[in-house]
Scaffold this motif. Structure first.
Motif, PDB file in Angstrom:
ATOM      1  N   UNK A  87       6.281 -12.408   8.417  1.00 46.21           N
ATOM      2  CA  UNK A  87       5.729 -11.137   8.882  1.00 46.21           C
ATOM      3  C   UNK A  87       6.455  -9.949   8.252  1.00 46.21           C
ATOM      4  N   UNK A  88       7.775 -10.056   8.119  1.00 46.03           N
ATOM      5  CA  UNK A  88       8.560  -8.992   7.485  1.00 46.03           C
ATOM      6  C   UNK A  88       8.146  -8.830   6.027  1.00 46.03           C
ATOM      7  N   UNK A 106       6.290  -5.510   4.297  1.00 51.41           N
ATOM      8  CA  UNK A 106       6.778  -4.816   3.106  1.00 51.41           C
ATOM      9  C   UNK A 106       5.691  -4.746   2.038  1.00 51.41           C
ATOM     10  N   UNK A 107       4.903  -5.802   1.946  1.00 50.48           N
ATOM     11  CA  UNK A 107       3.848  -5.895   0.937  1.00 50.48           C
ATOM     12  C   UNK A 107       2.622  -5.062   1.309  1.00 50.48           C
ATOM     13  N   UNK A 108       2.357  -4.960   2.608  1.00 54.80           N
ATOM     14  CA  UNK A 108       1.159  -4.271   3.106  1.00 54.80           C
ATOM     15  C   UNK A 108       1.559  -3.269   4.203  1.00 54.80           C
ATOM     16  N   UNK A 123       0.796  -2.911   8.466  1.00 51.16           N
ATOM     17  CA  UNK A 123       1.888  -2.979   9.432  1.00 51.16           C
ATOM     18  C   UNK A 123       1.934  -1.741  10.317  1.00 51.16           C
ATOM     19  N   UNK A 124       1.181  -0.699   9.898  1.00 49.60           N
ATOM     20  CA  UNK A 124       1.175   0.536  10.650  1.00 49.60           C
ATOM     21  C   UNK A 124       2.183   1.536  10.136  1.00 49.60           C
ATOM     22  N   UNK A 125       2.791   1.234   8.983  1.00 50.98           N
ATOM     23  CA  UNK A 125       3.740   2.155   8.380  1.00 50.98           C
ATOM     24  C   UNK A 125       2.992   3.134   7.489  1.00 50.98           C
ATOM     25  N   UNK A 126       3.397   4.358   7.527  1.00 49.43           N
ATOM     26  CA  UNK A 126       2.808   5.353   6.631  1.00 49.43           C
ATOM     27  C   UNK A 126       3.466   5.222   5.266  1.00 49.43           C
ATOM     28  N   UNK A 127       2.699   5.457   4.254  1.00 52.11           N
ATOM     29  CA  UNK A 127       3.258   5.412   2.899  1.00 52.11           C
ATOM     30  C   UNK A 127       3.558   6.842   2.441  1.00 52.11           C
ATOM     31  N   UNK A 128       4.410   6.958   1.461  1.00 49.17           N
ATOM     32  CA  UNK A 128       4.780   8.264   0.929  1.00 49.17           C
ATOM     33  C   UNK A 128       3.569   8.985   0.365  1.00 49.17           C
ATOM     34  N   UNK A 129       2.626   8.232  -0.209  1.00 46.88           N
ATOM     35  CA  UNK A 129       1.435   8.850  -0.793  1.00 46.88           C
ATOM     36  C   UNK A 129       0.538   9.459   0.271  1.00 46.88           C
TER      37      UNK A 129
END
Length: 90
Positions: A71-72, A76-78, A82-88
């Motif tokens: 899952x980790x 990191x790959x997606x 995962x609900x993480x915002x990306x810098x873009x």
């Protein structure tokens, strides 16, 4: 001080806490895998894996560590799944 840092690091890598079930499923789907495919890797039935994914059961220790690692890696790959915002996105 290094003993305290080591103790904190040990807490950070504990696999006892899995992401919420809806995130687990999103991560698997983002990687294009079926429950059956993942279950085969873990050597469990699809039903058993489904129970892990929906939060109805918790994997045993050896599976828990591997599932947490998977899952980790997927997070990191997606990061969007995962609900993480990306810098873009900013």
């Amino acid at each position: 001080m290094s003993e305290l840092i080591d103790a904190v690091d040990a807490l950070l890598v504990r696999p006892d806490t899995l992401p919420p079930p809806e995130v687990r499923a999103r991560l698997r789907k983002a990687d294009g895998l079926t429950q059956q495919e993942v279950a085969e890797v873990f050597g469990v039935t699809r039903v058993a894996f489904n129970r892990w994914e929906v939060g109805a059961a918790k994997p045993r220790r050896r599976h828990l560590e591997a599932y947490s690692r998977l899952l980790t890696g997927w997070a990191a790959k997606h990061p969007a799944a995962a609900g993480f915002e990306t810098a873009e996105a900013h």
